[in-house]
Scaffold this active site. Structure first.
Site, PDB file in Angstrom:
ATOM      1  N   CYS D  11     -85.275   3.152  76.917  1.00 12.05           N
ATOM      2  CA  CYS D  11     -86.687   3.179  76.570  1.00 12.05           C
ATOM      3  C   CYS D  11     -87.113   2.032  75.677  1.00 12.05           C
ATOM      4  O   CYS D  11     -86.312   1.449  74.950  1.00 12.05           O
ATOM      5  CB  CYS D  11     -87.023   4.460  75.806  1.00 12.05           C
ATOM      6  SG  CYS D  11     -86.541   5.956  76.627  1.00 12.05           S
ATOM      7  N   GLY D  37     -86.927  -0.554  80.348  1.00 15.11           N
ATOM      8  CA  GLY D  37     -87.108   0.624  81.191  1.00 15.11           C
ATOM      9  C   GLY D  37     -88.162   0.359  82.241  1.00 15.11           C
ATOM     10  O   GLY D  37     -89.292   0.015  81.897  1.00 15.11           O
ATOM     11  N   ASN D 111     -87.188   6.500  71.635  1.00 16.86           N
ATOM     12  CA  ASN D 111     -86.116   5.673  72.183  1.00 16.86           C
ATOM     13  C   ASN D 111     -84.837   6.100  71.496  1.00 16.86           C
ATOM     14  O   ASN D 111     -84.748   6.089  70.269  1.00 16.86           O
ATOM     15  CB  ASN D 111     -86.393   4.182  71.917  1.00 16.86           C
ATOM     16  CG  ASN D 111     -85.233   3.267  72.301  1.00 16.86           C
ATOM     17  OD1 ASN D 111     -85.008   2.252  71.681  1.00 16.86           O
ATOM     18  ND2 ASN D 111     -84.481   3.646  73.332  1.00 16.86           N
ATOM     19  N   GLY D 112     -83.849   6.500  72.280  1.00 17.35           N
ATOM     20  CA  GLY D 112     -82.590   6.941  71.712  1.00 17.35           C
ATOM     21  C   GLY D 112     -82.091   8.187  72.411  1.00 17.35           C
ATOM     22  O   GLY D 112     -82.526   8.504  73.518  1.00 17.35           O
ATOM     23  N   TYR D 253     -77.092  -8.115  75.054  1.00 21.99           N
ATOM     24  CA  TYR D 253     -77.687  -7.997  76.378  1.00 21.99           C
ATOM     25  C   TYR D 253     -79.064  -7.335  76.422  1.00 21.99           C
ATOM     26  O   TYR D 253     -79.965  -7.834  77.069  1.00 21.99           O
ATOM     27  CB  TYR D 253     -76.725  -7.229  77.295  1.00 21.99           C
ATOM     28  CG  TYR D 253     -77.318  -6.835  78.608  1.00 21.99           C
ATOM     29  CD1 TYR D 253     -77.414  -7.756  79.664  1.00 21.99           C
ATOM     30  CD2 TYR D 253     -77.816  -5.550  78.822  1.00 21.99           C
ATOM     31  CE1 TYR D 253     -77.975  -7.397  80.876  1.00 21.99           C
ATOM     32  CE2 TYR D 253     -78.378  -5.190  80.031  1.00 21.99           C
ATOM     33  CZ  TYR D 253     -78.459  -6.111  81.054  1.00 21.99           C
ATOM     34  OH  TYR D 253     -79.010  -5.762  82.248  1.00 21.99           O
TER      35      TYR D 253
END
Lengths: 470, 470, 470, 470
Positions: D11, D37, D111-112, D253
């Site tokens: 996310c 995402g 997010n997570g 990345y």
């Protein structure tokens, strides 16, 4: 006449168990119940392991493609078609609702309206409940989730004990459907048996017919019935019920003419209303009786039969009108009355025309119709209404205008006649109406919209938007 | 009864000039003509500088959104609604067609069928013509393009001189519409005047009514009329015409009951057919007359009136069925008959029922209806058809099955009765049918489907796929 | 830098024969050629009996669903992806075009632009031709239809003899593809062989790579090649050709870096351009070389190598930007420059930055980039362009702005430097550019956009809308 | 190399307050965060009176049309873009989530990943909670609803005290955004200031850049910040936090090269990784360094710089590949490797090629790449990986395969070399990797996927489907 968007039933429900293609039956059933709600529909099925859902805005035949139906696996399913999808911008209000309670996933389809949903929501929120829709039906799921009883059947009972109003309810819990009706039996809900085994539950008997199911009985006032494959429908709770108060308007307008209610086909009741209307409000000089198709066809037929005045197809209705029909712009606005109905000059020109309609709500479309008939050459226009004057809004699941917009709430018969421009205008009496429908049978009616006598006290004025988030 | 996909008119056309929102009138007009074709529709307008087009598969009310209509600028427009969109995989067959000829862009909307389109295409291709659709109407544009005449009106005449068959044609060339009819006047096409000035042309008068236009007259056999704002419609060619041979089935079934043809409303013609049918084929023991709604309502009313047998609403039709309705799968196939019609037990149970229908094509649905009525308790089922037996296919714009599939082409009345399972079955005689529709008036009918007498010689057997590319 | 919508190749074409899933190869091929046109694409296949077509606006991967591909049966297919779908409101301009001529159905995919299409259309219309699109490619089909030759191969020759301009053309006639190039070989088109037999034809070699086809050769100037399963590609006509004049911009920008043209990979040519640029226009104090990703990556690498100034990723490009990206409204307009590129402060801050770009068209985006780099802390911004100044529009299939909008058409190098706000700005010389691309090889270039020397006389100023109907 | 669907951030979140078009900023921000995402996105705004929502499956630029954006009124908004929309058939899992609690409507973007969501759900359900989605984030809303505190800020604190795992969280409550980070600061989340006043919060700094916002600071471990127009962001809770353990893979990345993390641009960190890799794992005979575009471009540049081996663009990536790209069928399956990357023969043929990649997950695509390079003529292929071997899955918000599918979990370097078919293969050491990214700075890393040392104990093995209803 029920004018578009004026007086609309909010929902139809259908359930099936014990049939390998339960969702397909639900599809056919909802299609037969399409007149109860055209704005959205959904089906949830259970295949013994997983639930499958498809719901969307639109008409039943548009919503369910062959591939969508194929994915609704399982031998049990419930469906819902709704009139109104209250305009919330952030919450999806198409049923069936589905939620995970601690013991089980429960799907719910509800026809009716709770009179205390707002209060219930507020209490539940104080207790930590989170609401995800603005539908009052969600309250029922939260009440079930909070029940101390470990058993789902007792949870349903607990929840229904706490709410008030009109509800004909289907709950799908795995392969079982629980069908429940409020203690006054305000909305219809009937049981049927499938020829090859299996059971169905539906808002009207026409939905039994389409799947070839035999009529078993109406669900009783205050009853919770467990419907499951391989066993007869079993009453799991029978609440102490008051006298039935079933919506009389279902027989007059909402339900289909081929559905049975109050002991006979609604079509037959409507012919009887026409007979009675001819007796109460004859039209001596009338030369032709016409209906406002299709809802007043039977009443007009009855009036013609009883009065001896010949029937004629004086108005042609365009059935191709869809939900998305674009209204003409300003420049050609005055043509709008012609979009739905076209008068037939040959039938009405030079004649004294008796128009039989089933009801008048706001009166605006009636006025246009009368004008249109005169333009088409009608010498006289006599309006006859096969129900009593509507003077009060419904709080039990019908989407109605405020009392202030009901033409009969503020005007007497003569004033209405003038407003709509008819030569004469007569309503059927309330007593005559009840008698015509009940005949020799004992029927418990809700006649609140005709007399303001609400069988369940109105705690909150229902406003479609009232539950929306702010 | 006309069974779905059995006997369908292929098209309706509508044009308007001299109105600031010509496309909106076309939209209303096509909507009123929706019964003539439900598979696709299109409108092309001209705003004095540019053409604007919108066409698509589907129903009129789905195809034209408010924003689509808004973009169709201009004071002249033609529209088309079609039944059949022949299944070509590579070519778009929705009308109006549009093409650029050397002098002008021309848009074309065509109702009817040419009997020599295939031959004409082949000759044109030999001369270097490129075809982009498989519609026979495209031939007309190529013939115009090849005319030596510099003038568009002469080009139209040239083109029409070379083709044969049935055509009621609208050509939009800039702000002018040319309306043309074949020399036998097989399909209807009428002129109307708008209240504020401007003209409309339409397949039926019901499309005049919806835009409040007054009926001026039918376009005549072989005539080309120029319709333009600010001047009365003017005949620019009057071809030597034979006697009229207008499709009698338009009055019996295709056209709307509120449209006028042969001098009166089709509804009145249908009541007259019912009267005549009662005289020719009485049903002494009949207890209730029912119709197959909605197309035979008027004929059934006429039969009831003339016979004295009371009318009843014995079959309820579901109008919500759409083009995309999913047929139930194998497992519940036997329920399919109930999807469109539901019998009303109260009306038919225990009675001798007289079913009045407007026609029989294949007979399969009739058999199902008879069985359904018996299941609903009808004691006897007497079938009465308000037209003569259909024994021959139409080559003039109606989509019909082969003769081999027409039940009356190979069987006599008694054999048909057995096949459909009725107690008695009677058709109206051909002479009676013509008399009922013409009354005292002199009418030139095409009755080819009843007697095989084709007014225009059939050069090619029309097959919808025959023009597709291979 | 080529700014969006400023300088765009109009099309890519791909054909395959002799492979059981020819359409799938076409799909992969068009996907590899997507950079040549992103507004629409189509494929037509032939299965020995019928043609199948799928074409639509949008990107290749959006247009072709699995089910759409499945329906494109057959062992031969051609496809087309186009940049521009000229805004006609009434005509569909997505290729391949398909039409029925007298002998055969022919499908056509065209990359390039005719310089006399308008005149040809007018002559053809005078002869009775009807045009259905506003694409100049349609002229070719009409010329074929009018050829006196009974043989399709001669018809193609006849048609091509009569037109002028740039064309790399595929014609699918049944199971055969005819591939043709104009006499100056302006646009690329190459032949490839499939490992399992069968042949492909494509605008660029990268489309051969993706289907694992081996490179055979370029189609020659003026040649018509017949490509058919089971036989080697055969030249059916070899027109007397002038010296080749292949678009040099294909090597500089249009074609993919992994495609081969002029004897080597375009990527290698671009590195060579960078080397040459470093020699012609060094930047003594430069501290970091950055590219405008991705099109100038190779040239920037070459510049860095030859100059010894280290390369850095100083601008990050967002690849997720789609065709439908919504521009921010007024209130946040000044942010728009950041949507496509974001400078990397760590790379440019405090440094003398050398930006290598492949070209400048209007100059507006260059100005924004320079400003953005300064905002991100660049001490100095030196602009180096790896091609010569663009001073003239292309009439051979590239969508270019008018000369009046080309920054280099009216301004010298110093004026441009001031306009874009760079500290120094240098273009590569025309001679240096040609030498860098040709190396030791003899190449025939079209350099018209750099020097105005048009190899085919410009008869008509091409305007995308010029062929639209009026 | 991160192979598609192997190792994906789940996310990105973005919030804005105090800007008249907050939703438009959110749109731009989500667009800049699209790489985090691509499967679905949503925005919820608040206009002082009502909430407005738009969320859907798909890419940001496809989801938000101009008209959709226009309807998202208000000066505060949060948005979310997600990788994975867990395949539940009955529940919508696109964020932001929205729910009505007793005091307020709350919208949440997360997010997570929580490590104890399953247990928490079960406990909450026992207490009567109803779950409507299968997203673990919903637990947070229920915990807030159950908090005894009347104040929303305390409710948030209460809820976060009860959960464990990785979360960078935005909560929109009216015109206020609460931004919160877990006590180990596993995922990034930063504050920015708008030039005209107002604040933004975003997963990465690149989303600040696109709206021209200045970087203020990272949200701190365990902190809850209140962000509201007209006042500086204020810490409303500062939980006792352990040492930071921020995901090191964000720098390697996941995050964009132009985003700043650990004190500098990720691009700079990646160049440093390349430098270090060249030192640790030189490639003496290497003739050209190539990257696997675009994610390893910077590392390859670093390797080339430090090793002195020249860089070349040896693989070309097709950026037009969409979510819906259709895989070729069986018959042409062996071509699939070419869809994303095409080798450039001129760069690799006859050479000893050093491929620098950022990581290896499953290894299957690496094997295909190596084979492709050999086919294109590479004499030798030396693989260099700019991170350490991945041996353990992530439970903190990255979608990873099981350990059993991680090539490095079960194989040593030599075995991997054989599997992928390279001549030599070397990873960067864990220590080298940490040093390259931290430089002189003190950074707290989570390196669990490289060493299995999970900073937050893993209570439940996260399985995307585990929370679905059964």
């Amino acid at each position: 006449m029920i004018e578009a968007h004026d007086w609309n039933d909010e929902c139809g429900v259908f359930g099936a168990v014990g049939h390998p293609r339960a969702a397909e039956l639900a599809y056919l059933g909802l299609y037969a119940l399409q007149h109860r709600g055209q704005e959205g529909a959904g089906i949830i099925s259970y295949d013994g392991r997983r639930y499958h859902e498809h719901k969307k805005l639109g008409m039943v035949s548009d919503i369910f493609s062959a591939s969508a139906l194929r994915k609704l696996h399982g031998a049990s399913a419930i469906g819902h078609t709704r009139y109104s999808t209250t305009g919330s911008t952030i919450l999806p209000n198409v049923q069936p609702l589905v939620a995970k309670l601690r013991q089980a996933v429960v799907a719910l389809a509800h026809n009716g309206n709770l009179v205390d949903a707002r209060m219930a929501r507020s209490v539940l929120e104080d207790g930590g409940a989170i609401f995800q829709t603005s539908m009052d039906s969600e309250v029922i799921l939260h009440l079930m989730a909070r029940s101390r009883h470990p058993q789902i059947e007792r949870q349903i009972g607990d929840a229904l004990d706490r709410i008030h109003g009109a509800y004909s309810l289907l709950l799908l819990v795995g392969d079982t459907i629980y069908a429940a009706k409020d203690p006054r039996a305000i909305r219809p809900l009937c049981l049927g048996s499938l020829p090859g085994g299996g059971w169905v539950v539906a808002s009207e008997t026409c939905a039994l017919d389409i799947v070839d199911a035999g009529f078993v009985r109406e669900v009783k006032a205050g009853e919770i019935v467990r419907v499951r494959a391989g066993e007869p429908p079993r009453t799991v709770r029978h609440a102490p019920a008051d006298a039935d108060a079933t919506c009389i308007f279902e027989a007059i307008y909402f339900s289909r003419p081929d559905s049975h209610l109050f002991g006979r086909a609604n079509g037959a009741s409507r012919v009887a209303l026409g007979h009675r209307l001819a007796a109460e409000a004859p039209c001596p000089g009338g030369e032709v009786v016409i209906s406002v198709p299709d809802s007043s066809n039977a009443a007009a037929q009855g009036y013609a039969e009883a009065s001896g005045i010949p029937f004629g197809h004086g108005l042609i209705r365009n059935h191709y009108i869809g939900r998305t029909f674009i209204k003409p712009t300003q420049e050609i606005r005055d043509l709008s009355a012609r979009i739905k109905y076209n008068p037939v000059r040959d039938v009405v020109a030079g004649r004294s025309v008796v128009v039989v309609d089933d009801s008048i709500v706001r009166g605006t479309t009636v006025r246009k119709l009368v004008a249109m008939l005169r333009e088409a050459g009608a010498r006289e226009v006599h309006f006859r209404v096969s129900s009593a004057p509507i003077i009060a809004p419904c709080y039990y699941g019908i989407d109605t205008p405020d009392a202030s917009e009901l033409i009969a709430a503020g005007s007497d018969q003569e004033a209405i006649r003038k407003l709509v421009g008819a030569d004469t205008l007569h309503y059927l009496s309330l007593a005559g109406m009840q008698q015509a429908i009940a005949g020799e049978r004992a029927c418990g009616f809700c006649t609140a919209c005709f007399d303001g006598a609400y069988p369940v006290p109105i705690i909150e004025r229902t406003d479609k938007k009232i539950l929306e988030m702010s």
